[in-house]
Design a protein around this motif. Structure first.
Motif, PDB file in Angstrom:
ATOM      1  N   LEU A 700     100.997   3.608  18.700  1.00  0.00           N
ATOM      2  CA  LEU A 700     101.635   3.930  19.976  1.00  0.00           C
ATOM      3  C   LEU A 700     100.583   4.120  21.068  1.00  0.00           C
ATOM      4  O   LEU A 700     100.803   3.779  22.232  1.00  0.00           O
ATOM      5  CB  LEU A 700     102.461   5.213  19.821  1.00  0.00           C
ATOM      6  CG  LEU A 700     103.437   5.574  20.946  1.00  0.00           C
ATOM      7  CD1 LEU A 700     104.495   4.489  21.112  1.00  0.00           C
ATOM      8  CD2 LEU A 700     104.105   6.906  20.658  1.00  0.00           C
ATOM      9  N   MET A 705     102.344  -2.472  20.950  1.00  0.00           N
ATOM     10  CA  MET A 705     103.565  -1.676  20.881  1.00  0.00           C
ATOM     11  C   MET A 705     104.560  -2.224  19.861  1.00  0.00           C
ATOM     12  O   MET A 705     105.283  -1.469  19.206  1.00  0.00           O
ATOM     13  CB  MET A 705     104.234  -1.611  22.262  1.00  0.00           C
ATOM     14  CG  MET A 705     103.510  -0.715  23.229  1.00  0.00           C
ATOM     15  SD  MET A 705     103.404   0.970  22.628  1.00  0.00           S
ATOM     16  CE  MET A 705     101.756   1.380  23.150  1.00  0.00           C
ATOM     17  N   ALA A 738     108.015   4.193  21.596  1.00  0.00           N
ATOM     18  CA  ALA A 738     107.498   2.820  21.554  1.00  0.00           C
ATOM     19  C   ALA A 738     108.459   1.861  22.250  1.00  0.00           C
ATOM     20  O   ALA A 738     108.032   0.959  22.988  1.00  0.00           O
ATOM     21  CB  ALA A 738     107.280   2.396  20.105  1.00  0.00           C
TER      22      ALA A 738
END
Length: 980
Positions: A700, A705, A738
């Motif tokens: 993260l 991502m 995320a």
């Protein structure tokens, strides 16, 4: 005139060639420079005159590229010379060897080959919409008697193939480039006179500048450049010594003309040899480290009168090269080789003296009397062959020679190489000096050597990337002989045709490699010292004796550790550091010794690794005492040893205890690397669940991502199946965070709402508040500033109720981004500054970068671009401390726009390039906006249409994220460019 352009350390290093980027009241310009020591760059004074901002850039568009702000620490416009000081960033080499400065003769005719490297206008290129200047290395010559009245060097070089602008010299931008003669800098490119043609440049010459400067100004320049005081030893690139130096014996190493690095050690050896009080200098180090090559290089330089270091020694009368591996080292060899230097008549007389008999001291007396005050340097290579295990001299005649050498009034100087330090009688130690070579070659030198070893490219090594070659160099710790053996192993196997990587995978198990690198005394060890050696090899770091005793005691309580350690130190297999009171093996010796031990058994690798891990577990500090990276060293080493013991579950347990701390204290990449080491190897499902969540939080921060989303999704599924509600809440929180950062906002609200409910049900206030922060940010990202502000107010109420400083900081974070979404610029600026202070007061770096970033955007909104630049630079610095590429990229993109608003288009373009790299690394959705912004900046001031089109493309790449520059700002500026 002889020079040595290939000598490493002081020679031209491509990683230190610098582009000087200047901003001033009249716009931007470019020049060239060179990194002369760790923090100083050399250039021409007119390049930096009137600068309002300076930056230096090295390795442009290469893997190691870095740029840093610079200040002018010294400048003299009359002599057109300047020194810039920078604070080098993390990706740059932390220290570099100082360069050497020299001069060429000005009192006699001489033509000297020179070279210089810089960024001239004729090397300007356009690629992919980008305009840049490539570097050129210009080769040429200069004559010592030219331009003496002006006090400059006239460089005759090949003219450029293009002259793009008749009103501007094609060499524009080359000013400030260092001019080299061999391995010495002798000047700096100053100007090009068109009337003299395109193949001539004028350069400042150092000897003239030093002669003409005021005393105080010269002293400051000397200090900044790290030069020896010019009033002492002259700065010189000498020519061939008159009459030549007599040499007996062949060099003791091959390819000394290709010798790399070791500048510090060369200077240290030369310093001892020029000291009348020192009679012998011993170069010590492990097998294969390059002792012979270093000594041979020193002898080669002395032969040519080019003494290393700041102090020039006297011209030697003669040099003698003797090796135990070729001619053998004996008193007879020493005597007759020295006699040969003195000419046929003296040689005949001394041979008669030897044949007449007499004691060794009597013979040596005749020899030393014949030598008189002549300086003779004798190199004795591989002396360890004539030493006992304790380092005392085993050969009686050689012992007599050393004793007589130290007693005589006039005597030769000895330069010796040995794996084992020579143990002298106490009364002789004051006449001896030791230079230890403990480190392998530096990265750049090792890569160059590997390419040279595959000169014709037939082995496929020369064509490998710098990164691939660097990995090979690191694997063998840069040891020169090991690098040679690696390439030899690739070349010798004509059946299976292995690649370099395949040879690296098993090089410690190749008998030919081990035989050439392993310590010769290892095979003579008894069982107990061999077992202790295995423990030290597995430890792979200097440790106190207590640690070895504890670990070995758990493996075999009956083993006598102290006598075993004493034997290992006595035979110099293990080094003992008296200052730190630690014991250690050289890393390559540790690799080779480790491979000799079996995998299983009482002292097998697995048992030893587990026991070392247990020892580190006992050494660890409790969590409440963790303050710095060093406080977690026992846990990190425990993890490494468990991985090497194939106990991945145990290693993962250790990692999950420290992963979050590492992530939130700026060691994200270290956490990622550790998770990668155990990923896919964990058997216990509960441990795997903890690993997936912790690894997700690391990704993260570090990106990409999409990988963080996948890890959190796996963790949530496993937590559901195992019925672990606390782990499920953690996984859902991470998943929502995320999803928010990749722009999947529709899914985020549902995910985070469930995470908040779970935290509330579990009574976990801290997690509930953290989830509310993420939910508030999500609303901001969706453009619903009012809803985001409402949640921020709820968080602030909770902070006031609990008095928790971290909750207060998070509430401020939520409020700052909500205000930013609502375009309430002044309030955003105030809230961002306060939030940054609150995070620091809470001793958390969690979102300092984002708070400062929001403050910077607020300042742009208030049209305070200059102040925004300062704040956004600080924001980027904080993001760098956290090793968070997405945060770095966002801050850099916003900083680039602040530069645009401040009319600093060169800085805008350079910063946008850096933003592009960081955002791509993080997989951020805003990544395409950065190169488009860079293209727009580079198009100005001339091509306003192209700039407008590129800005429109940049605006289209933005997704409305409140923490990134507004698409409307780009679009509005593009419209103005079209209208003007």
């Amino acid at each position: 005139m002889r020079t040595d352009p290939t000598a490493a350390g002081a020679g031209l290093d491509p990683h230190r060639i610098a582009e000087i980027i200047v901003s001033g009241a009249k716009g931007g310009r470019r020049g060239s420079g060179y990194r002369i020591n760790t923090n100083a760059f050399l250039t021409a004074a007119h390049v930096v005159a009137g600068a309002t901002e300076l930056r230096v850039r090295c390795d442009a568009d290469r893997p190691g590229e870095w740029t840093a702000p610079a200040v002018v620490s010294w400048a003299d416009e009359e002599h057109d010379l300047a020194v810039l000081t920078v604070t080098v960033p993390a990706q740059a080499a932390p220290t570099v060897e100082p360069v050497r400065f020299g001069r060429i003769p000005e009192d006699q005719h001489s033509v000297v080959e020179v070279h210089t490297a810089g960024f001239p206008l004729y090397k300007q290129r356009t690629s992919g919409g980008r305009v840049f200047r490539d570097q050129v290395v210009a080769l040429g010559r200069t004559a010592g008697l030219s331009n003496l009245r002006e006090g400059k060097l006239e460089l005759v070089v090949d003219p450029p193939g293009a002259d793009p602008d008749k009103n501007v010299s094609p060499w524009s931008g080359m000013s400030g480039a260092a001019v080299w003669a061999g391995e010495h800098i002798i000047g700096v490119v100053a100007e090009h006179h068109r009337a003299e043609g395109l193949g001539r440049l004028s350069a400042v010459r150092f000897d003239q500048v030093l002669r003409r400067l005021r005393t105080d100004s010269r002293a400051e320049l000397v200090r900044l450049l790290g030069m020896p005081d010019p009033t002492g030893a002259p700065l010189a690139v000498p020519g061939d010594p008159a009459g030549g130096v007599r040499v007996v014996g062949v060099p003791v190493a091959y390819g000394i003309e290709l010798f790399k690095n070791r500048t510090r050690e060369r200077d240290e050896i030369a310093g001892h040899l020029t000291n009348p009080a020192v009679r012998m200098v011993t170069v010590t180090g492990r097998r294969g480290i390059g002792k012979s090559a270093l000594a041979a290089k020193v002898m080669d330089l002395i032969e040519r009168g080019d003494w290393p270091g700041p102090v020039r020694g006297p011209l030697p009368y003669g040099l003698v090269n003797i090796s135990s591996r070729t001619s053998g080292i004996s008193l007879e060899r020493l005597y007759f080789d020295c006699a040969r230097l003195l000419g046929p008549e003296e040689e005949t007389r001394l041979r008669d003296t030897w044949s007449a008999g007499g004691t060794a001291p009597e013979r040596l007396g005749e020899l030393f009397e014949a030598i008189g005050e002549r300086l003779i340097v004798i190199l004795l290579d591989n002396l360890e062959d004539l030493l006992h295990d304790d380092g005392s001299i085993a050969d009686p005649d050689l012992d007599v020679f050393v004793d007589y050498l130290c007693r005589a009034q006039n005597a030769p100087r000895l330069l010796m190489t040995s794996q084992v330090p020579v143990r002298l009688k106490p009364e002789l130690r004051r006449f001896a000096a030791q230079v230890e070579v403990s480190e392998g070659l530096g990265p750049a030198e090792a890569v160059v050597l590997l390419r040279e070893l595959d000169g014709d490219g037939s082995l496929g090594i020369a064509g490998l990337s710098d990164d691939e070659l660097l990995q090979a160099a690191v694997r063998v710790h840069g040891v020169p002989r090991a690098l040679e053996l690696l390439v030899g192993a690739v070349a010798d196997d004509s059946v299976f045709l292995p690649t370099l990587q395949e040879v690296l995978a098993d090089f410690t198990r190749r008998h030919d490699v081990v035989a050439a690198l392993a310590h010769a005394r290892q095979s003579r060890l008894d069982q107990e010292p061999r077992a202790v050696l295995g423990v030290l090899a597995a430890l792979r770091t200097p440790v106190a004796q207590r640690a070895v005793e504890d670990i070995v005691g758990k493996l075999d309580p009956q083993l006598r550790v102290r006598p075993a350690l004493a034997q290992l130190v006595r035979v110099h297999l293990v080094s003992a550091d008296r200052t730190s009171r630690t014991l250690a093996l050289h890393p390559l010796d540790a690799d080779l010794a480790y491979e000799e031990f079996p995998q299983h058994g009482p002292f097998g690798r697995q048992s030893v690794e587990r026991q070392i891990a247990s020892w580190y577990a006992r050494e660890g500090q409790p969590r409440e005492e963790w303050r710095t990276w060093d406080d977690l060293e026992p846990q990190r080493r425990q993890f490494d040893h468990l991985v090497r013991a194939d106990d991945h579950d145990g290693a993962a347990r250790v990692l999950c205890d420290i992963s979050e701390w590492l992530v939130w204290h700026g060691s994200v990449l270290a956490a990622v690397a550790m998770h990668l080491a155990v990923d896919g190897h964990i058997e216990d499902e509960q441990v795997r669940l903890a690993h997936l969540a912790a690894y997700g939080h690391a990704r993260l921060s570090a990106g990409p991502m999409e990988q963080a989303v996948d890890l959190f999704a796996q963790a949530a599924d496993l937590a559901e199946r195992l019925g672990d509600r606390s782990a499920l809440q953690n996984a859902l929180f991470g998943l929502g965070d995320a999803q928010r950062q990749i722009g999947d906002l529709d899914a985020v609200v549902t995910t985070l709402a469930r995470a908040a409910d779970l935290a509330h049900e579990l009574g976990d206030t801290e997690r509930e508040e953290h989830t509310l922060l993420s939910l508030s940010l999500t609303y901001s990202y969706r453009g619903d500033g009012a809803e985001a502000l409402d949640i921020a107010d709820r968080l602030m109420a909770a902070a006031r109720s609990s008095g928790d400083p971290l909750t207060e900081a998070r509430a401020g974070n939520a409020r700052t981004i909500a205000l930013l979404t609502l375009d309430r610029w002044q309030e955003t600026v105030e809230s961002g500054a306060e939030t940054a202070r609150a995070y620091r007061a809470a001793d958390s770096q969690e979102a300092v970068a984002y708070a400062l970033n929001a403050q910077g955007l607020g300042l742009i909104g208030l049209e305070r671009a200059e102040r925004a630049v300062e704040v956004l630079k600080e924001a980027f610095h904080e993001a760098s401390l956290m090793e968070n590429p997405r945060a770095e990229g966002v801050c850099l993109l916003n900083l680039a726009w602040a530069y645009w608003c401040d009319d600093s288009h060169d800085q805008c373009a350079a910063t946008a390039d850096r933003a592009s790299a960081a955002l791509r690394k993080a997989g951020a959705s805003q990544a395409p906006a950065a190169p488009a912004l860079a293209e727009a900046a580079r198009a100005l001031p001339g091509d306003r249409r192209t700039a407008a089109d590129a800005l429109t493309m940049a605006a289209a790449a933005l997704d409305g994220n409140a923490e990134v520059v507004r698409a409307g700002w780009f679009a509005g500026r593009a419209e103005r460019l079209r209208e003007d």
